[in-house]
Design a protein around this motif. Structure first.
Motif, mmCIF file in Angstrom:
data_model
loop_
_atom_site.group_PDB
_atom_site.id
_atom_site.type_symbol
_atom_site.label_atom_id
_atom_site.label_comp_id
_atom_site.label_asym_id
_atom_site.label_seq_id
_atom_site.Cartn_x
_atom_site.Cartn_y
_atom_site.Cartn_z
ATOM 1 N N MET A 1 -8.609 10.261 9.559
ATOM 2 C CA MET A 1 -7.801 10.558 10.742
ATOM 3 C C MET A 1 -8.494 10.002 11.968
ATOM 4 O O MET A 1 -9.691 10.160 12.151
ATOM 5 C CB MET A 1 -7.601 12.069 10.876
ATOM 6 N N THR A 2 -7.728 9.381 12.847
ATOM 7 C CA THR A 2 -8.264 8.768 14.045
ATOM 8 C C THR A 2 -7.979 9.642 15.256
ATOM 9 O O THR A 2 -6.912 10.236 15.367
ATOM 10 C CB THR A 2 -7.633 7.395 14.282
ATOM 11 N N THR A 3 -8.938 9.702 16.179
ATOM 12 C CA THR A 3 -8.725 10.385 17.439
ATOM 13 C C THR A 3 -8.912 9.387 18.565
ATOM 14 O O THR A 3 -10.008 8.881 18.778
ATOM 15 C CB THR A 3 -9.712 11.549 17.620
ATOM 16 N N LEU A 4 -7.836 9.091 19.301
ATOM 17 C CA LEU A 4 -7.903 8.214 20.466
ATOM 18 C C LEU A 4 -7.840 9.079 21.715
ATOM 19 O O LEU A 4 -6.856 9.776 21.951
ATOM 20 C CB LEU A 4 -6.744 7.223 20.458
ATOM 21 N N ASP A 125 -5.601 3.575 15.257
ATOM 22 C CA ASP A 125 -4.475 4.498 15.132
ATOM 23 C C ASP A 125 -3.731 4.320 13.814
ATOM 24 O O ASP A 125 -3.068 5.246 13.332
ATOM 25 C CB ASP A 125 -3.481 4.279 16.275
ATOM 26 N N LEU A 126 -3.794 3.113 13.223
ATOM 27 C CA LEU A 126 -2.966 2.772 12.073
ATOM 28 C C LEU A 126 -3.759 2.671 10.774
ATOM 29 O O LEU A 126 -3.214 2.263 9.754
ATOM 30 C CB LEU A 126 -2.221 1.460 12.333
ATOM 31 N N LEU A 127 -5.026 3.050 10.800
ATOM 32 C CA LEU A 127 -5.852 2.987 9.599
ATOM 33 C C LEU A 127 -5.801 4.312 8.855
ATOM 34 O O LEU A 127 -6.035 5.369 9.435
ATOM 35 C CB LEU A 127 -7.302 2.666 9.970
ATOM 36 N N GLU A 128 -5.514 4.261 7.544
ATOM 37 C CA GLU A 128 -5.582 5.472 6.736
ATOM 38 C C GLU A 128 -7.026 5.933 6.560
ATOM 39 O O GLU A 128 -7.326 7.122 6.610
ATOM 40 C CB GLU A 128 -4.970 5.225 5.349
ATOM 41 N N GLY A 129 -7.912 4.991 6.276
ATOM 42 C CA GLY A 129 -9.303 5.344 6.031
ATOM 43 C C GLY A 129 -9.540 6.016 4.699
ATOM 44 O O GLY A 129 -10.531 6.727 4.525
ATOM 45 N N ASN A 130 -8.654 5.781 3.719
ATOM 46 C CA ASN A 130 -8.776 6.401 2.397
ATOM 47 C C ASN A 130 -9.305 5.389 1.385
ATOM 48 O O ASN A 130 -8.699 4.340 1.158
ATOM 49 C CB ASN A 130 -7.419 6.929 1.928
ATOM 50 N N TRP A 131 -10.420 5.715 0.775
ATOM 51 C CA TRP A 131 -11.065 4.893 -0.254
ATOM 52 C C TRP A 131 -10.721 5.530 -1.591
ATOM 53 O O TRP A 131 -11.183 6.626 -1.903
ATOM 54 C CB TRP A 131 -12.569 4.895 -0.004
ATOM 55 N N LEU A 132 -9.911 4.858 -2.403
ATOM 56 C CA LEU A 132 -9.337 5.466 -3.601
ATOM 57 C C LEU A 132 -9.958 4.907 -4.872
ATOM 58 O O LEU A 132 -9.960 3.691 -5.093
ATOM 59 C CB LEU A 132 -7.823 5.220 -3.649
ATOM 60 N N ALA A 133 -10.475 5.806 -5.725
ATOM 61 C CA ALA A 133 -10.950 5.444 -7.058
ATOM 62 C C ALA A 133 -9.961 6.016 -8.068
ATOM 63 O O ALA A 133 -9.793 7.236 -8.160
ATOM 64 C CB ALA A 133 -12.347 6.002 -7.307
ATOM 65 N N THR A 134 -9.287 5.130 -8.815
ATOM 66 C CA THR A 134 -8.178 5.549 -9.675
ATOM 67 C C THR A 134 -8.220 4.829 -11.025
ATOM 68 O O THR A 134 -8.946 3.849 -11.203
ATOM 69 C CB THR A 134 -6.827 5.212 -8.999
ATOM 70 N N ARG A 135 -7.404 5.337 -11.943
ATOM 71 C CA ARG A 135 -7.126 4.658 -13.221
ATOM 72 C C ARG A 135 -5.625 4.713 -13.480
ATOM 73 O O ARG A 135 -5.156 5.244 -14.469
ATOM 74 C CB ARG A 135 -7.876 5.333 -14.379
ATOM 75 N N CYS A 147 -0.697 1.974 3.231
ATOM 76 C CA CYS A 147 0.702 2.199 2.837
ATOM 77 C C CYS A 147 0.792 3.173 1.662
ATOM 78 O O CYS A 147 1.609 2.988 0.761
ATOM 79 C CB CYS A 147 1.402 0.884 2.541
ATOM 80 N N LEU A 148 -0.087 4.169 1.652
ATOM 81 C CA LEU A 148 -0.075 5.308 0.744
ATOM 82 C C LEU A 148 -0.581 5.014 -0.659
ATOM 83 O O LEU A 148 -1.213 5.871 -1.272
ATOM 84 C CB LEU A 148 1.329 5.932 0.667
ATOM 85 N N TRP A 149 -0.321 3.807 -1.185
ATOM 86 C CA TRP A 149 -0.901 3.483 -2.496
ATOM 87 C C TRP A 149 -1.240 2.007 -2.636
ATOM 88 O O TRP A 149 -1.656 1.548 -3.689
ATOM 89 C CB TRP A 149 -0.001 3.946 -3.634
ATOM 90 N N GLY A 150 -1.115 1.266 -1.545
ATOM 91 C CA GLY A 150 -1.505 -0.129 -1.553
ATOM 92 C C GLY A 150 -3.001 -0.287 -1.356
ATOM 93 O O GLY A 150 -3.762 0.685 -1.342
ATOM 94 N N ALA A 151 -3.451 -1.536 -1.204
ATOM 95 C CA ALA A 151 -4.874 -1.829 -1.056
ATOM 96 C C ALA A 151 -5.081 -2.920 -0.013
ATOM 97 O O ALA A 151 -4.342 -3.906 0.022
ATOM 98 C CB ALA A 151 -5.475 -2.253 -2.390
ATOM 99 N N LEU A 152 -6.103 -2.736 0.821
ATOM 100 C CA LEU A 152 -6.528 -3.763 1.769
ATOM 101 C C LEU A 152 -7.587 -4.669 1.161
ATOM 102 O O LEU A 152 -7.637 -5.864 1.422
ATOM 103 C CB LEU A 152 -7.090 -3.111 3.029
ATOM 104 N N ASP A 153 -8.448 -4.088 0.367
ATOM 105 C CA ASP A 153 -9.467 -4.812 -0.384
ATOM 106 C C ASP A 153 -9.961 -3.874 -1.467
ATOM 107 O O ASP A 153 -9.791 -2.651 -1.382
ATOM 108 C CB ASP A 153 -10.626 -5.275 0.523
ATOM 109 N N GLY A 154 -10.543 -4.446 -2.537
ATOM 110 C CA GLY A 154 -11.009 -3.591 -3.616
ATOM 111 C C GLY A 154 -11.612 -4.380 -4.754
ATOM 112 O O GLY A 154 -11.687 -5.623 -4.716
ATOM 113 N N THR A 297 -12.948 -4.124 14.912
ATOM 114 C CA THR A 297 -13.467 -4.080 13.543
ATOM 115 C C THR A 297 -13.635 -2.623 13.119
ATOM 116 O O THR A 297 -14.458 -1.893 13.686
ATOM 117 C CB THR A 297 -14.814 -4.824 13.449
ATOM 118 N N LEU A 298 -12.870 -2.217 12.112
ATOM 119 C CA LEU A 298 -12.870 -0.826 11.664
ATOM 120 C C LEU A 298 -13.869 -0.566 10.548
ATOM 121 O O LEU A 298 -14.371 0.546 10.420
ATOM 122 C CB LEU A 298 -11.461 -0.423 11.219
#
Length: 340
Positions: A1-4, A125-135, A147-154, A297-298
């Motif tokens: 969560m971001t606080t501006l 403001d637009l960054l989820e900041g969620n690092w997801l480890a999944t199978r 975007c809730l289940w997409g990826a920016l990098d991984g 740079t986030l």
């Protein structure tokens, strides 16, 4: 969560690592936290300005059949609504524009495998900041979510690492939002070649550059977009334009040309160590502080496929993870104040 806060106050961002093999309570909490913002974004041109549920389902079944069962489970966790299903399909979403720098480093002494490095530049403001480890599709994937289940990098269990950057064109067309394309290739690919094949056949709705690296030390930077054929290059560094600068104002505002020159210096020169290149990501022109303009740079990241490891890092913190044993946790980051 971001606080501006007020323009002269620091910007705070919380990054969270979630470990959940199959979609369940952790993802559901993520959804509930992020849903209001995504709903407003998706419906900003009205409910009829977006594809229908049937169109979304048809597109997923045609282009990403392996993801359909996961999509259905996520829709169920999200409450089963029509809007939720359409947003989660990521078929023809609204436009969005980021920055980003990314590069492939090769050890000049041949003592360790190559690495994929990146800076993610966007509005806090637009960054989820969620690092997801999944199978979700069998193999472990560790990815920075969007975007809730997409990826920016991984990176995935096979050792394929991938990262995206905006390609420098504003045109949008029929296709998927690139975070879901990234999710798909990390879920089902094992090599750069397989990932390139996916990028050639799955349509992307905007212009993006995807850098890929695998355990065979193969790499590629792939240009995708709605108005062009997918183009596979051997470029080791990329910022926010592809063949040439198509949007001069954006390139100037984000120092895209200067960032590319800096990246090429650091990864093409045969004498620079991986720590030196990583340190360069935290210095201008690669490190940007225009957070309130939407391209600070986030986070920075270095992926090492040979060891299946990744590290997020900032000016004052580092967060390493192993794909073999990812750990849940949180980090609170304070960004330096940039231009208002």
């Amino acid at each position: 969560m971001t606080t501006l806060l007020h323009s002269d106050q620091p910007i705070h961002q919380r990054f969270t690592a979630l470990v959940e093999d199959t979609p369940g309570p952790s993802w559901q909490d993520l959804f509930e936290r992020c849903w209001p913002g995504y709903r407003d974004w998706y419906l900003r041109n009205g409910v009829f300005g977006r594809p229908s549920y049937l169109d979304c389902r048809r597109a997923l079944r045609k282009h990403m059949p392996e993801l359909v069962s996961t999509w259905e489970r996520l829709v169920e966790l999200a409450g089963g609504g029509d809007i939720e299903a359409r947003i989660l399909s990521m078929w023809c979403p609204p436009v969005y524009i980021a920055g980003c720098s990314q590069a492939v480093w090769i050890d000049p002494f041949g003592e360790q495998g190559p690495a994929l490095l990146r800076n993610y530049d966007y509005s806090p403001d637009l960054l989820e900041g969620n690092w997801l480890a999944t199978r979700w599709c069998g193999q472990r994937v560790l990815a920075m979510g969007d975007c809730l289940w997409g990826a920016l990098d991984g990176i995935n269990e096979a050792g394929l690492a991938a990262s995206l950057s905006f390609g420098g064109k504003t045109q949008a067309g029929e296709g998927f939002g690139i975070p879901l394309v990234m999710r798909y290739l990390l879920e089902v690919s094992t090599t750069v070649e397989e990932a390139c094949d996916i990028l050639k056949r799955v349509p992307a709705h905007m212009s993006y550059s995807i850098t890929l690296l695998d355990t065979n030390s193969h790499w590629a930077t792939v240009y995708v977009g709605p108005d062009q054929a997918t183009y596979v290059t051997r470029r080791r560094a990329i910022t926010n334009f592809q063949h040439q600068v198509d949007w001069p104002a954006h390139a100037k505002a984000t120092s895209a040309v200067e960032r590319l020159a800096a990246l090429e210096y650091w990864v093409v020169d045969k004498t620079h160590s991986l720590p030196a290149v990583a340190a360069a990501l935290l210095q201008p022109p690669l490190f940007q502080t225009s957070y309130r303009r939407g391209y600070g740079t986030l986070y920075s990241a270095v992926y090492q496929p040979a060891s299946r490891s990744v590290e997020l890092f900032w000016q004052d913190q580092r967060w390493p993870q192993s794909l073999f044993a990812p750990q849940a946790g949180e980090r609170d980051i304070v960004f330096p104040i940039g231009p208002s």
